[in-house]
Design a protein around this motif. Structure first.
Motif, PDB file in Angstrom:
ATOM      1  N   PRO A  70      -3.137  16.809 -16.769  1.00  0.00           N
ATOM      2  CA  PRO A  70      -3.838  18.098 -16.831  1.00  0.00           C
ATOM      3  C   PRO A  70      -2.919  19.308 -16.725  1.00  0.00           C
ATOM      4  CG  PRO A  70      -4.323  16.910 -14.785  1.00  0.00           C
ATOM      5  CD  PRO A  70      -3.591  15.963 -15.664  1.00  0.00           C
ATOM      6  N   GLN A  71      -1.726  19.139 -16.151  1.00  0.00           N
ATOM      7  CA  GLN A  71      -0.805  20.269 -15.993  1.00  0.00           C
ATOM      8  C   GLN A  71       0.301  20.294 -17.044  1.00  0.00           C
ATOM      9  OE1 GLN A  71      -1.689  22.513 -13.722  1.00  0.00           O
ATOM     10  NE2 GLN A  71      -3.379  21.129 -13.208  1.00  0.00           N
ATOM     11  N   THR A  72       0.365  19.278 -17.890  1.00  0.00           N
ATOM     12  CA  THR A  72       1.439  19.184 -18.888  1.00  0.00           C
ATOM     13  C   THR A  72       1.354  20.319 -19.909  1.00  0.00           C
ATOM     14  OG1 THR A  72       1.464  16.779 -18.664  1.00  0.00           O
ATOM     15  CG2 THR A  72       2.495  17.695 -20.637  1.00  0.00           C
ATOM     16  N   ARG A  73       2.496  20.852 -20.269  1.00  0.00           N
ATOM     17  CA  ARG A  73       2.575  21.828 -21.344  1.00  0.00           C
ATOM     18  C   ARG A  73       3.220  21.171 -22.556  1.00  0.00           C
ATOM     19  NH1 ARG A  73      -0.722  23.756 -18.800  1.00  0.00           N
ATOM     20  NH2 ARG A  73      -0.820  25.807 -17.789  1.00  0.00           N
ATOM     21  N   VAL A  74       2.570  21.282 -23.703  1.00  0.00           N
ATOM     22  CA  VAL A  74       3.106  20.774 -24.959  1.00  0.00           C
ATOM     23  C   VAL A  74       3.679  21.950 -25.734  1.00  0.00           C
ATOM     24  CG1 VAL A  74       2.600  19.582 -27.128  1.00  0.00           C
ATOM     25  CG2 VAL A  74       1.429  18.886 -25.019  1.00  0.00           C
ATOM     26  N   LEU A  75       4.973  21.884 -26.029  1.00  0.00           N
ATOM     27  CA  LEU A  75       5.635  22.948 -26.782  1.00  0.00           C
ATOM     28  C   LEU A  75       5.787  22.499 -28.227  1.00  0.00           C
ATOM     29  CD1 LEU A  75       8.503  24.076 -24.347  1.00  0.00           C
ATOM     30  CD2 LEU A  75       6.067  24.630 -24.297  1.00  0.00           C
TER      31      LEU A  75
END
Length: 214
Positions: free
Chosen positions: A155-160
């Protein structure tokens, strides 16, 4: 001005402070990659000078957007953007993933202690914990990308998602399980082609174990 000094200067315009040792290590990577490329066709960019702009600086352009300490590079190819970012971020660990074995071997060239190179399809690999940041440079259209990297994300992951021209149609096809956190144009020294970054995360109401887009 030497190639090393120019790289340090150009990186500084991106907000990245390279030491002369870092710059020398990255230039060694481009030289080795050019040598390998003659035999294995790892990248369409063939000259070391062009690799500095199209690979090294292009990779470093997203340095400020990294979050957390566990970073995955999905579809890393010959190690971009993961390797240059790993050199600049020794406090972070980078897992470089690609389905082509020869590219994964190339990604091991620098022998960095904070890099793990894995051969396999991103969507087939399992990890004990989600990554803080997932990098994807020209990997797949955004809806497909998110489906493939879903198992890497919590839930906290950022996808760049590093893209060329603004991906209007891809963003329009974004399902309700994901949201755009931020976006910006990227200006890479010496590179005239369009570049942009889309930062994505699971929607607040999306289940952490979701397999992909709704």
């Amino acid at each position: 001005m030497s190639a090393s000094e120019r790289l340090v200067q150009d990186a500084a315009t991106l907000g990245v402070a390279l030491t002369s040792a870092d710059a020398a290590r990255l230039l060694t990577l481009t030289a080795e990659l050019a040598r390998w490329n003659r035999s294995y066709n790892l990248t369409a960019i063939s000259s070391p000078a062009a690799m500095v702009t199209h690979h090294l600086l292009d990779s470093l352009a997203v340095n400020a957007d990294l979050a957390g300490t566990r970073i995955a590079d999905a579809g890393t190819g010959a190690g971009f953007p993961g390797l240059p970012l790993a050199v600049c971020n020794p406090q972070r660990h980078f897992t470089l993933i690609d389905s082509t074995a020869k590219k994964v071997r190339a990604a091991s060239l620098l022998e960095l202690t904070n890099v793990t190179a894995l051969h396999g399809r991103v969507e087939s690999l399992k990890f004990s914990a989600p990554f803080d940041t997932v990098l994807a440079r020209a990997f797949a259209p955004i809806p497909e990308l998110l489906e493939k990297v879903a198992s890497l994300c919590g839930p906290q992951t950022r996808v760049l998602a590093m893209k060329g021209k603004w991906p209007k149609e891809e963003l329009a096809a974004l399902g309700p399980s994901w949201r755009v956190v931020s976006s910006r144009e990227l200006t890479v020294p010496g590179l005239a082609a369009a570049r942009c970054l889309i930062v994505l995360a699971r929607s607040d109401d999306a289940a952490p174990a979701a397999a992909g887009l709704s």
